[in-house]
Design an enzyme around this catalytic site. Structure first.
Site, short mmCIF file in Angstrom:
data_model
loop_
_atom_site.label_atom_id
_atom_site.label_comp_id
_atom_site.label_asym_id
_atom_site.label_seq_id
_atom_site.Cartn_x
_atom_site.Cartn_y
_atom_site.Cartn_z
N LYS A 187 18.85 -14.66 -5.67
CA LYS A 187 18.27 -14.65 -7.01
C LYS A 187 17.61 -16.00 -7.28
CE LYS A 187 21.51 -11.32 -8.99
NZ LYS A 187 22.47 -11.04 -10.09
N ASP A 203 13.02 -11.04 -16.67
CA ASP A 203 14.43 -11.31 -16.94
C ASP A 203 14.89 -10.44 -18.11
OD1 ASP A 203 16.95 -12.36 -17.08
OD2 ASP A 203 16.33 -14.26 -18.01
N ASP A 245 4.33 -6.15 14.44
CA ASP A 245 5.00 -6.71 13.26
C ASP A 245 6.52 -6.63 13.43
OD1 ASP A 245 5.03 -7.91 10.75
OD2 ASP A 245 5.13 -5.99 9.70
N PHE A 249 0.80 -1.20 0.00
CA PHE A 249 0.00 0.00 0.00
C PHE A 249 0.84 1.27 0.00
CE2 PHE A 249 -2.37 -3.39 2.01
CZ PHE A 249 -3.61 -3.31 1.40
N ASP A 292 0.50 5.17 -6.41
CA ASP A 292 1.46 6.26 -6.57
C ASP A 292 1.37 6.90 -7.94
OD1 ASP A 292 2.57 4.32 -8.17
OD2 ASP A 292 4.62 4.54 -7.38
#
Length: 527
Positions: free
Chosen positions: A505, A457, A179, A23, A425
């Site tokens: 990765k 990729d 949290d 958010f 945004d």
């Protein structure tokens, strides 16, 4: 800390993205040296406020929610910052409003504090509400630990003491973090003696004042038994989370490990953990006693943060200074790599529209079918038209559709755009839209998975970063997602199977292998 009629862009130069959530988006900001606001301030601003973190939350409500001083009038250039109340926004904005209300409480009752993030200012415009926060550039807690040449209980007790000090301050203000985890503990700077800051109060609550606005989602590694069973959440719930962090700091793995998520939940509810002899033989009894007290199922029996400030181990008096077994550090490095991958994924899927996104896209565009060369052309047009190669505004997205000669989709442009503008945004990641369109053509099977993977990729290296994995998961077809993906801990279970070599990765084979080992995904994706 003040709020006025100035725009954020009048005071700060906003630059690179530091992080994203479901958010919100966090960017780096630099205070401009030639604006009128700064000239009207004292002789000079502190260095700490010249570089800031700007967290943008999607707009709360439909009008300006930050009321101005009555004596200032509409043309007042500067007024004391006010915060929206719950009545001023819709229920759907409760989570974001909650963060602002908690931050107000911190400003009024905690700040400035060496171990709690500071809020400098708040702005509001059509793009959203912008929190101007203290910039923590020293990295996450575990990143700093695994990079150290020497690591001992003494180093661990030093960081735990700082977390405890921060918790004591917010608990004294009746704030429950809810949290607490390693990624929400950041060092202020890269200096060796940098202070550690508790941050990200988006899920926090104020005791006897606000209700928690969200349920459990994502990782349950740090979640207390009472939270898991939907019992009463108190400041003692944060102490359980601290116990989990300490256990990992001293062993390199979490206290509750199970073959599946359901078993892990049961272990947490029962407080079923052990100090395995091979790992813990070199750890002091004081440290183990502290962990046992924190990981007590009954919240009333856990120590408070105030009590821990005088604990001999937390103060460093009983923490061993001997260097830890290198294997513990190696395990911590591997755990940290997996944790960061999961954290990125969990942050990305935190939105009410995520799991229905492709399904909604199908309902919008109907039977329109993109060929593979059209998808590639779409990618090229995005790169040509968009000022920011990866992110597009609504106007740019409409220009892409026009350039692609897709007039039938233009009426739906705003709605398609809104599906993918997850943090509100005003921009979308064009790769997510490409994945969404490619999913219309291949809604199941390995080809669809590979198509989405290849969209991210971009350098054709054969692997994608943890952030890109999270974004890809967000854009996968609705049919590719297991029905229980919102169940607490489910994403942990999936992502534990990825990044086999813990290098941060993921290759396509690693991603595919994880799908094959997860029966709920295998039946749908690879059938």
């Amino acid at each position: 800390m003040e709020y006025g009629t100035r725009k954020l862009s009048d005071v700060y130069e906003v630059s690179e993205i530091l992080g994203r959530g479901g958010f919100s988006v966090v960017r780096k900001g630099t205070r401009k040296s030639n604006n009128d606001d700064e000239k009207s301030q004292s002789q000079s601003k502190s260095q700490s406020q010249s570089q800031v973190a700007i967290k943008t939350l999607r707009r709360l409500g439909t009008s300006n929610n930050l009321p101005r001083k009555k004596d200032g009038g509409e043309n007042s250039t500067e007024t004391m910052m006010k915060f929206p109340t719950m009545r001023q926004v819709s229920v759907s904005d409760a989570l974001l409003t909650n963060e602002i209300l908690v931050m107000r409480r911190i400003v009024e009752n905690v700040s400035p504090h060496p171990n709690v993030i500071d809020l400098y200012d708040v702005y509001e415009d059509t793009n959203g509400v912008h929190l101007v926060l203290e910039l923590c550039s020293g990295g996450e807690l575990f990143d700093r630990i695994v990079a150290q040449d020497k690591y001992s209980e003494t180093e661990a007790s030093t960081v735990v003491h700082q977390i405890v000090a921060g918790l004591e301050a917010i608990h004294r203000a009746n704030i429950i973090h809810r949290d607490l985890k390693p990624e929400n503990c950041l060092f202020l700077d890269v200096g060796k003696d940098s202070s550690l800051k508790i941050m990200d109060f988006g899920l926090s609550s104020v005791e006897e004042f606000t209700d928690p606005v969200v349920g459990l989602f994502g990782s349950i590694d740090y979640v207390s038994p009472e939270a898991l069973s939907q019992g009463k959440i108190t400041t003692k719930s944060d102490m359980w989370s601290l116990g989990v962090i300490l256990y990992i700091l001293l062993s390199g793995y979490p206290p509750f490990i199970a073959q599946n998520n359901r078993q892990k939940q049961q272990m947490i509810l029962n407080g079923n953990f052990s100090f395995y002899e091979k790992t813990w033989k070199g750890i002091s009894q004081s440290a183990k006693n502290l962990i046992s007290s924190l990981l007590t199922v009954d919240p009333a029996k856990r120590p408070s943060a105030q009590e821990l400030l005088s604990d001999p181990w937390v103060k460093g008096e009983k923490a061993k200074d001997d260097q830890m077994d290198p294997e513990i550090v190696s395990r911590l490095q591997r755990f940290n790599a997996r944790r960061k991958l999961r954290a990125a994924a969990i942050a990305s899927v935190w939105s009410s529209t995520i799991f229905l996104r492709t399904k909604k896209l199908k309902s919008l565009v109907g039977s329109y079918d993109l060929k593979e060369d059209e998808i590639e052309n779409l990618r090229m047009h995005f790169k040509k038209i968009c000022a920011d190669r990866d992110n597009a505004t609504l106007c740019e997205f409409e220009e892409v559709l026009k350039a692609m000669k897709m007039p039938s989709l233009i009426p739906f442009a705003a709605r398609i755009f809104d599906l993918f503008d997850n943090n509100r945004d005003g921009t979308v990641d064009m790769r997510e839209i490409l994945c969404g369109f490619s999913s219309l053509k291949n809604s199941k099977g390995e080809d669809a998975l590979r198509l989405c993977f290849q969209m991210y990729d971009t350098d054709r290296s054969g692997c994608i970063t943890k952030e890109e994995v999270a974004s890809m998961l967000r854009a996968l077809p609705y049919d590719c997602l297991p029905t229980d993906i919102t169940e607490p801990g489910k994403l942990d279970e999936i992502f534990d199977l990825m990044d086999a070599n813990s290098d941060g990765k993921v290759t396509f084979d690693e991603f595919k292998a994880a799908m094959q080992r997860d029966s709920s995904l295998q039946d749908v994706v690879l059938s």
